[in-house]
Design an enzyme around this catalytic site. Structure first.
Site, PDB file in Angstrom:
ATOM      1  N   GLY A  10      66.564 -91.577 -78.849  1.00 21.85           N
ATOM      2  CA  GLY A  10      66.351 -90.960 -77.543  1.00 21.85           C
ATOM      3  C   GLY A  10      67.647 -90.478 -76.921  1.00 21.85           C
ATOM      4  N   SER A  13      71.182 -92.603 -76.408  1.00 22.12           N
ATOM      5  CA  SER A  13      71.003 -93.807 -77.224  1.00 22.12           C
ATOM      6  C   SER A  13      72.233 -94.123 -78.059  1.00 22.12           C
ATOM      7  CB  SER A  13      69.782 -93.650 -78.137  1.00 22.12           C
ATOM      8  OG  SER A  13      69.958 -92.564 -79.024  1.00 22.12           O
ATOM      9  N   GLY A  14      73.241 -93.237 -78.041  1.00 22.91           N
ATOM     10  CA  GLY A  14      74.474 -93.470 -78.792  1.00 22.91           C
ATOM     11  C   GLY A  14      74.536 -92.730 -80.116  1.00 22.91           C
ATOM     12  N   ALA A  34      78.865 -77.853 -84.094  1.00 24.59           N
ATOM     13  CA  ALA A  34      78.125 -77.834 -82.834  1.00 24.59           C
ATOM     14  C   ALA A  34      77.128 -76.683 -82.869  1.00 24.59           C
ATOM     15  CB  ALA A  34      79.088 -77.661 -81.662  1.00 24.59           C
ATOM     16  N   HIS A  50      83.032 -83.695 -74.893  1.00 26.30           N
ATOM     17  CA  HIS A  50      82.805 -84.109 -76.282  1.00 26.30           C
ATOM     18  C   HIS A  50      83.993 -83.715 -77.159  1.00 26.30           C
ATOM     19  CE1 HIS A  50      78.475 -85.385 -76.937  1.00 26.30           C
ATOM     20  NE2 HIS A  50      78.546 -85.207 -75.634  1.00 26.30           N
TER      21      HIS A  50
END
Length: 175
Positions: A10, A13-14, A34, A50
């Protein structure tokens, strides 16, 4: 040797951080692919954060659709993410609204590109979202996209050597 890992879960969620850690455990100089189209300033800032988090040891490639244009032979690559990649096939910005591809057309195209891209000897770490785990949307477009995403996730999982489900930052090995 080719190796495909799928990391799913989800939102928040990492998934991405786990994918990056895995890539760094396999290579000192991994590749980050990306797939996002930058829609607005908030998203542009998210992308910047990021990139900053990853640092200089990463080779960054921005590619919205044709991943196979990039030769990653012998490399370790994180592809983040299938959800945004599918979006770029589902909403074809080169066409007017009335000429958008059907779910079947988009799925056929993204599967073909996946097969072409992963026909290289590389380690691929794909990140995706489990967007169908919640309730059924009342919006027809969202339901169609959920179908596309779910079917593509199933396709990639069937081709993957490893599948990891991220739950609250904890990796759970599925395959």
């Amino acid at each position: 040797m080719k190796h495909i890992t799928l990391i799913t879960g989800g939102q928040r969620s990492g998934k991405s951080q786990y994918a990056e850690q895995l890539a760094l455990s396999l290579s000192d100089h991994p590749v980050y692919v990306a797939t996002a189209h930058i829609w607005d300033e908030e998203f542009r800032e998210r992308v910047r954060k990021h990139q900053e988090r990853r640092g200089a040891q990463w080779t960054n490639i921005e590619e919205e659709r044709e991943l196979s244009r990039h030769n990653l032979t012998g490399r370790v690559a994180v592809i983040d993410c299938i959800t945004l990649w599918c979006t770029n096939y589902f909403f074809d910005r080169s066409k007017p609204d009335w000429e958008q591809p059907s779910v079947d057309e988009a799925l056929k195209a993204v599967k073909a590109e996946f097969d072409k891209f992963t026909n290289q000897e590389a380690s691929f770490i794909f990140v995706t979202n489990e967007i169908g785990s919640g309730g059924v949307s009342t919006d027809a477009i969202q339901r169609r996209f959920t179908d596309l995403e779910g079917w593509m996730n199933q396709y990639v999982a069937s081709k993957a050597d490893d599948v990891i489900l991220m739950v609250s930052g904890i990796p759970v090995k599925i395959k």
